[in-house]
Write a protein that holds these residues in place. Structure first.
Motif, PDB file in Angstrom:
ATOM      1  N   ARG A  44     -81.494 -38.582   3.858  1.00  0.00           N
ATOM      2  CA  ARG A  44     -80.614 -38.163   4.425  1.00  0.00           C
ATOM      3  C   ARG A  44     -79.818 -38.518   5.315  1.00  0.00           C
ATOM      4  O   ARG A  44     -80.395 -39.591   5.423  1.00  0.00           O
ATOM      5  N   THR A 144     -83.884 -21.775  -0.942  1.00  0.00           N
ATOM      6  CA  THR A 144     -84.550 -22.073   0.571  1.00  0.00           C
ATOM      7  C   THR A 144     -83.961 -20.931   1.295  1.00  0.00           C
ATOM      8  O   THR A 144     -84.614 -21.020   2.108  1.00  0.00           O
ATOM      9  N   GLY A 176     -74.113 -23.500   6.262  1.00  0.00           N
ATOM     10  CA  GLY A 176     -74.112 -24.762   5.087  1.00  0.00           C
ATOM     11  C   GLY A 176     -74.057 -24.121   3.952  1.00  0.00           C
ATOM     12  O   GLY A 176     -74.311 -22.999   3.491  1.00  0.00           O
ATOM     13  N   ASN A 177     -74.820 -24.467   3.353  1.00  0.00           N
ATOM     14  CA  ASN A 177     -75.617 -24.260   1.775  1.00  0.00           C
ATOM     15  C   ASN A 177     -76.982 -23.661   2.271  1.00  0.00           C
ATOM     16  O   ASN A 177     -76.598 -21.795   1.550  1.00  0.00           O
ATOM     17  N   VAL A 178     -77.605 -23.398   3.257  1.00  0.00           N
ATOM     18  CA  VAL A 178     -78.382 -22.084   3.118  1.00  0.00           C
ATOM     19  C   VAL A 178     -78.126 -21.284   4.099  1.00  0.00           C
ATOM     20  O   VAL A 178     -78.294 -19.715   3.624  1.00  0.00           O
ATOM     21  N   ASP A 197     -70.988 -23.144  13.892  1.00  0.00           N
ATOM     22  CA  ASP A 197     -71.388 -23.957  12.907  1.00  0.00           C
ATOM     23  C   ASP A 197     -69.597 -24.637  13.340  1.00  0.00           C
ATOM     24  O   ASP A 197     -68.916 -24.285  13.781  1.00  0.00           O
ATOM     25  N   VAL A 198     -69.911 -25.751  13.090  1.00  0.00           N
ATOM     26  CA  VAL A 198     -68.831 -27.154  13.335  1.00  0.00           C
ATOM     27  C   VAL A 198     -67.891 -27.594  12.233  1.00  0.00           C
ATOM     28  O   VAL A 198     -67.003 -27.663  12.406  1.00  0.00           O
ATOM     29  N   CYS A 231     -80.048 -23.057  11.149  1.00  0.00           N
ATOM     30  CA  CYS A 231     -80.094 -23.702  10.002  1.00  0.00           C
ATOM     31  C   CYS A 231     -79.429 -24.799   9.736  1.00  0.00           C
ATOM     32  O   CYS A 231     -78.235 -25.243   9.136  1.00  0.00           O
ATOM     33  N   ALA A 232     -78.968 -25.491  11.270  1.00  0.00           N
ATOM     34  CA  ALA A 232     -77.882 -26.702  11.501  1.00  0.00           C
ATOM     35  C   ALA A 232     -78.829 -27.788  10.915  1.00  0.00           C
ATOM     36  O   ALA A 232     -79.082 -27.758  10.206  1.00  0.00           O
ATOM     37  N   SER A 253     -83.634 -21.825   8.185  1.00  0.00           N
ATOM     38  CA  SER A 253     -83.976 -22.981   6.938  1.00  0.00           C
ATOM     39  C   SER A 253     -84.385 -24.288   8.147  1.00  0.00           C
ATOM     40  O   SER A 253     -84.048 -25.301   6.911  1.00  0.00           O
ATOM     41  N   ASN A 255     -85.293 -28.849   9.300  1.00  0.00           N
ATOM     42  CA  ASN A 255     -86.204 -29.193   9.237  1.00  0.00           C
ATOM     43  C   ASN A 255     -86.594 -29.338  11.317  1.00  0.00           C
ATOM     44  O   ASN A 255     -85.906 -29.975  11.807  1.00  0.00           O
TER      45      ASN A 255
HETATM   46  P1  NAD Z   1     -75.587 -27.964   5.416  1.00  0.00           P
HETATM   47  O1  NAD Z   1     -75.063 -29.357   5.473  1.00  0.00           O
HETATM   48  O2  NAD Z   1     -75.075 -27.462   3.788  1.00  0.00           O
HETATM   49  O3  NAD Z   1     -75.515 -27.436   6.199  1.00  0.00           O
HETATM   50  C1  NAD Z   1     -75.595 -27.532   7.738  1.00  0.00           C
HETATM   51  C2  NAD Z   1     -74.320 -26.353   7.835  1.00  0.00           C
HETATM   52  O4  NAD Z   1     -74.186 -26.794   9.543  1.00  0.00           O
HETATM   53  C3  NAD Z   1     -73.110 -27.384   8.297  1.00  0.00           C
HETATM   54  O5  NAD Z   1     -72.407 -26.555   7.931  1.00  0.00           O
HETATM   55  C4  NAD Z   1     -72.738 -27.962   9.363  1.00  0.00           C
HETATM   56  O6  NAD Z   1     -71.462 -28.129   9.752  1.00  0.00           O
HETATM   57  C5  NAD Z   1     -73.448 -27.130  10.571  1.00  0.00           C
HETATM   58  N1  NAD Z   1     -73.906 -27.844  12.218  1.00  0.00           N
HETATM   59  C6  NAD Z   1     -73.724 -29.077  12.225  1.00  0.00           C
HETATM   60  N2  NAD Z   1     -73.960 -29.519  13.132  1.00  0.00           N
HETATM   61  C7  NAD Z   1     -73.765 -27.784  14.308  1.00  0.00           C
HETATM   62  C8  NAD Z   1     -73.884 -27.110  15.404  1.00  0.00           C
HETATM   63  N3  NAD Z   1     -74.471 -28.624  16.003  1.00  0.00           N
HETATM   64  N4  NAD Z   1     -73.924 -25.913  15.117  1.00  0.00           N
HETATM   65  C9  NAD Z   1     -73.523 -25.590  14.560  1.00  0.00           C
HETATM   66  N5  NAD Z   1     -73.052 -25.566  12.571  1.00  0.00           N
HETATM   67  C10 NAD Z   1     -73.669 -27.617  12.848  1.00  0.00           C
HETATM   68  O7  NAD Z   1     -77.479 -28.381   5.206  1.00  0.00           O
HETATM   69  P2  NAD Z   1     -78.374 -27.195   3.877  1.00  0.00           P
HETATM   70  O8  NAD Z   1     -78.477 -28.076   2.922  1.00  0.00           O
HETATM   71  O9  NAD Z   1     -77.488 -25.532   4.892  1.00  0.00           O
HETATM   72  O10 NAD Z   1     -80.052 -27.291   5.130  1.00  0.00           O
HETATM   73  C11 NAD Z   1     -79.328 -26.654   6.771  1.00  0.00           C
HETATM   74  C12 NAD Z   1     -80.134 -26.768   7.163  1.00  0.00           C
HETATM   75  O11 NAD Z   1     -82.324 -26.550   6.545  1.00  0.00           O
HETATM   76  C13 NAD Z   1     -81.158 -28.667   7.359  1.00  0.00           C
HETATM   77  O12 NAD Z   1     -81.708 -28.475   9.184  1.00  0.00           O
HETATM   78  C14 NAD Z   1     -81.797 -28.575   6.412  1.00  0.00           C
HETATM   79  O13 NAD Z   1     -82.840 -30.251   6.469  1.00  0.00           O
HETATM   80  C15 NAD Z   1     -82.904 -27.638   5.877  1.00  0.00           C
HETATM   81  N6  NAD Z   1     -83.299 -26.841   4.644  1.00  0.00           N
HETATM   82  C16 NAD Z   1     -82.128 -27.442   4.072  1.00  0.00           C
HETATM   83  C17 NAD Z   1     -83.166 -26.839   2.462  1.00  0.00           C
HETATM   84  C18 NAD Z   1     -81.938 -26.445   1.238  1.00  0.00           C
HETATM   85  O14 NAD Z   1     -82.830 -26.158   0.249  1.00  0.00           O
HETATM   86  N7  NAD Z   1     -80.813 -27.376   1.246  1.00  0.00           N
HETATM   87  C19 NAD Z   1     -84.595 -27.464   2.001  1.00  0.00           C
HETATM   88  C20 NAD Z   1     -85.161 -27.319   3.680  1.00  0.00           C
HETATM   89  C21 NAD Z   1     -84.819 -27.485   4.678  1.00  0.00           C
END
Ligand code: NAD
Length: 344
Positions: A44, A144, A176-178, A197-198, A231-232, A253, A255
């Motif tokens: 991270r 995920t 975001g992605n997930v 989302d921010v 999921c943020a 999703s 952590n």
């Molecule tokens: P990402 O960075 O693509 O998406 C996160 C989103 O959250 C972003 O769009 C961001 O702008 C938004 N965000 C940040 N702060 C915020 C807030 N206060 N309020 C609302 N939105 C906010 O990350 P990701 O890959 O989608 O992962 C999301 C979460 O899932 C993370 O916690 C990551 O650790 C966990 N995770 C992801 C995976 C994976 O395969 N990508 C696997 C396991 C766990």
């Protein structure tokens, strides 16, 4: 914060602080437990306000990886890295190369992958100086998202005795992605999603694609809904938000969704809110890419079956938790600890 913690038998094995003067890299690589296999977990990058918070995050996240990999029945231990800095302005190729060299120097005790602030492109750059990367050729995030959907289905079935999402209101924090892909899957099943989302661009895409309702960054905690899906970033459930949430279920999703896993787990339990343990709900990505570490490549059909198993796992945890009248996260952690202890 305690570094040599008092959790008997489950303190961290190795925590490495990395400083590379030429590139300004400052990173923490935390190896929690390698009983089941090499420590595996993403990297991270975040502008932590101070070093202690970065250290605490790496230690907490790496421990959760031990539980996640154990519960997913993967021959992998728990590890995580954090780089201190703003990924948009400080994630240069030189810095990522220096990070790769640091992971390489651990000789395979820790394997790194993408996480918040470190995307696939960044990990491909890390790979240029490091053999111990995974999740580079296959994007884990759709898996995920699918696993999170499975956790939601198991929780909805458990609470409402019916797994239909048609007409269910689901608040998704972070698209975001997930989170974005999860919204697609939920909408397809007839759920009504409210998102926050921010990132305004991410929100606009969700409105365009799925016609979702939008809530403010803080408002999302007050949205009356069946499921709240964080999921943020971590820590969505804390002293402030726990009394505001109007959801029957929390399943997402992110952590480390509970700011304090023990206390907030208890409080959710007392409030009658069903919590799908985060490290089980979000294990789909690890199931999809963790095999790379041992040279195993699964077909999409095999992965679908493996990831869909998350539903059975969450279901079993919720049933055991209900029977014991204990918080599900406590039950899941105990199950994971037992798996590690049995292997020692
Ligand atoms: P990402 O960075 O693509 O998406 C996160 C989103 O959250 C972003 O769009 C961001 O702008 C938004 N965000 C940040 N702060 C915020 C807030 N206060 N309020 C609302 N939105 C906010 O990350 P990701 O890959 O989608 O992962 C999301 C979460 O899932 C993370 O916690 C990551 O650790 C966990 N995770 C992801 C995976 C994976 O395969 N990508 C696997 C396991 C766990």
């Amino acid at each position: 914060m305690e570094i040599f913690e008092t959790d008997p038998g489950f303190g961290h094995e190795r925590v490495t602080l990395v400083q590379h003067r030429e590139t300004g890299l400052r990173a923490v690589i935390a190896i929690h437990d390698t009983t089941l296999g090499p420590a595996a977990g993403g990297c991270r990058m975040w502008p932590y306000p101070n070093d202690r918070q970065a250290l605490a995050d790496a230690m907490r996240l790496s421990k959760a990886m031990t539980w996640k990999n154990a519960m997913a029945d993967m021959p992998l231990g728990g590890g995580k890295a954090v780089i201190i800095g703003n990924p948009r302005t400080e994630g240069s190729a030189e810095l990522l190369h220096a990070f790769g060299a640091a992971v390489e120097s651990l000789g395979g005790a820790y394997w790194t992958a993408e996480d918040v602030g470190v995307g696939l492109e960044a990990i491909r750059i890390v790979r240029q100086t490091c053999r111990y990367t995974f999740g580079v050729d296959r994007d884990p995030s759709p898996w995920t998202a699918r696993g999170t959907l499975m956790a939601i289905l198991a929780s909805v079935q458990h609470v409402f005795d019916d797994d239909s999402l048609d007409g269910r209101r689901i608040a998704v924090q972070g698209v975001g992605n997930v989170g974005g892909q999860l919204v697609g899957m939920l909408t397809e099943r007839g759920a009504h999603c409210v998102v926050s989302d921010v990132n305004e661009t991410a929100i606009a895409a969700m409105v365009d694609q799925y016609g979702v309702e939008v809530a403010g960054i803080d408002e999302i905690f007050d949205v009356p809904c069946d499921v709240f899906a964080p999921c943020a970033l971590g820590g969505a459930v804390d002293d402030d938000t726990i009394g505001r949430l109007k959801a029957a279920i929390i399943a997402g999703s992110a952590n480390n969704q509970l700011a304090d896993p023990h206390r907030h787990g208890e409080l959710l339990h007392e409030a009658g809110i069903t919590f799908a343990p985060d490290f089980v709900a979000n294990s789909g990505g690890m199931l999809a890419v963790g095999g790379e570490i041992h040279g195993v490549d699964h077909t999409d059909a095999e992965l679908t079956e493996m990831v869909d198993g998350i539903r059975t796992r969450v279901n079993a945890i919720l049933r055991r938790a209900a029977a014991a009248d204990r918080p599900p996260a406590e039950i899941a952690t105990a199950m994971a600890r037992d798996k590690v202890l049995a292997a020692r």
